[in-house]
Design a protein around this motif. Structure first.
Motif, PDB file in Angstrom:
ATOM      1  N   ARG A 155       9.088 127.596 -65.396  1.00 50.37           N
ATOM      2  CA  ARG A 155       9.985 128.754 -65.276  1.00 50.37           C
ATOM      3  C   ARG A 155      11.353 128.429 -65.862  1.00 50.37           C
ATOM      4  NH1 ARG A 155      11.121 129.906 -59.805  1.00 50.37           N
ATOM      5  NH2 ARG A 155      11.926 131.961 -60.302  1.00 50.37           N
ATOM      6  N   ALA A 156      11.842 127.228 -65.602  1.00 48.53           N
ATOM      7  CA  ALA A 156      13.141 126.815 -66.147  1.00 48.53           C
ATOM      8  C   ALA A 156      13.110 126.815 -67.668  1.00 48.53           C
ATOM      9  CB  ALA A 156      13.515 125.429 -65.617  1.00 48.53           C
TER      10      ALA A 156
ATOM     11  N   ARG B  61       9.938 121.367 -59.140  1.00 46.08           N
ATOM     12  CA  ARG B  61      11.203 121.211 -58.425  1.00 46.08           C
ATOM     13  C   ARG B  61      10.941 120.535 -57.090  1.00 46.08           C
ATOM     14  NH1 ARG B  61      12.854 126.992 -55.666  1.00 46.08           N
ATOM     15  NH2 ARG B  61      14.455 125.688 -54.722  1.00 46.08           N
TER      16      ARG B  61
ATOM     17  N   ASN C 289       7.774 125.800 -61.442  1.00 45.91           N
ATOM     18  CA  ASN C 289       9.225 125.888 -61.579  1.00 45.91           C
ATOM     19  C   ASN C 289       9.771 125.132 -62.778  1.00 45.91           C
ATOM     20  OD1 ASN C 289      10.447 127.552 -59.327  1.00 45.91           O
ATOM     21  ND2 ASN C 289       9.044 126.230 -58.180  1.00 45.91           N
TER      22      ASN C 289
ATOM     23  N   LEU D  40      16.383 125.981 -58.787  1.00 44.06           N
ATOM     24  CA  LEU D  40      15.857 126.148 -60.145  1.00 44.06           C
ATOM     25  C   LEU D  40      16.882 125.668 -61.166  1.00 44.06           C
ATOM     26  CD1 LEU D  40      13.503 127.123 -61.898  1.00 44.06           C
ATOM     27  CD2 LEU D  40      14.551 129.385 -61.912  1.00 44.06           C
TER      28      LEU D  40
ATOM     29  N   TYR E 161      18.388 131.316 -58.053  1.00 47.00           N
ATOM     30  CA  TYR E 161      18.558 130.410 -59.181  1.00 47.00           C
ATOM     31  C   TYR E 161      19.257 129.118 -58.782  1.00 47.00           C
ATOM     32  CZ  TYR E 161      20.024 128.603 -63.712  1.00 47.00           C
ATOM     33  OH  TYR E 161      20.233 127.803 -64.794  1.00 47.00           O
TER      34      TYR E 161
ATOM     35  N   THR F 135      16.573 122.018 -61.436  1.00 51.37           N
ATOM     36  CA  THR F 135      15.355 121.697 -62.169  1.00 51.37           C
ATOM     37  C   THR F 135      15.584 121.870 -63.669  1.00 51.37           C
ATOM     38  OG1 THR F 135      14.081 122.489 -60.266  1.00 51.37           O
ATOM     39  CG2 THR F 135      12.879 122.167 -62.314  1.00 51.37           C
TER      40      THR F 135
END
Length: 203
Positions: A160-161, A86, A157, A125, A115, A128
């Protein structure tokens, strides 16, 4: 099979700096983490048909080292900024402790972990995910559904997304998700795109 790996420690990770889209190299520790990831995958019997990575060299270098350990330096590699970390905007290059002193612990925590609240000039996020997930669904998932073994070397990130979708995490749950550098996460994906199995390899 889908394997996700966050790049090894970067020079800026080591210095506790916000990195984002800044193109920094792996630290010595990061190189070693990538080698251990490759060794763990080799010991577990993994081979790959194709690899995906971001447009940033810390993720690319991690992937190169893993594939070297596997003896698979000749497989196709797709590089795309859709998988980039990100964008931390105005925070990029700043020491995280200095940022907390300037804007306050709570505000910096919100920027890092919420978020949908982006840092100044940067991405949340949610932002992203809006570039990572279409890329995954268009480029990566069809290959996995075909039975291809795919490795993705990317960032904390961007992964994570993706994991938020794969693991069906809520906004609150994903804020608690931390990914270690250089640790392969293995997903077995069913033909309908759902997750049948997930495990982490110890390195």
């Amino acid at each position: 099979m889908l394997v996700l790996v966050r790049h090894g420690e970067s020079e800026w990770n080591k210095l506790n700096l916000f990195t984002g889209w800044r193109d920094v190299e792996l630290s010595e520790r990061g190189v070693e983490e990538a080698r251990k990831a490759g060794h763990a995958l080799k010991e577990a019997g993994f081979t790959f048909d194709i690899a995906f990575t971001s447009a940033l060299k810390r993720a690319q270098h991690t992937l190169d080292i893993i594939l070297e350990e596997l003896g698979q330096t000749d497989i196709p590699i797709e590089r795309d900024q859709a998988l980039n970390e990100r964008d931390y905007g105005d925070l990029a290059g700043l020491n995280k402790d200095a940022a907390r002193e300037r804007w306050g612990e709570e505000q910096v925590h919100i920027w890092r972990r919420s978020y949908d609240t982006p840092p100044p000039g940067g991405e949340s996020l949610k932002d992203t995910a809006e570039r990572v997930l279409p890329y995954y669904e268009d480029k990566i998932l069809p290959l996995v559904k075909e039975g291809k073994d795919v490795i993705v070397s990317a960032h904390g990130n961007s992964l994570r997304a993706l994991i938020m979708k794969l693991d069906d995490l809520s906004r609150d749950e994903v804020t608690q998700l931390n990914l270690a550098t250089g640790v392969p996460i293995v997903y077995k994906i069913d033909a309908d795109g759902s997750v049948a199995e997930k495990r982490e390899l110890s390195i």
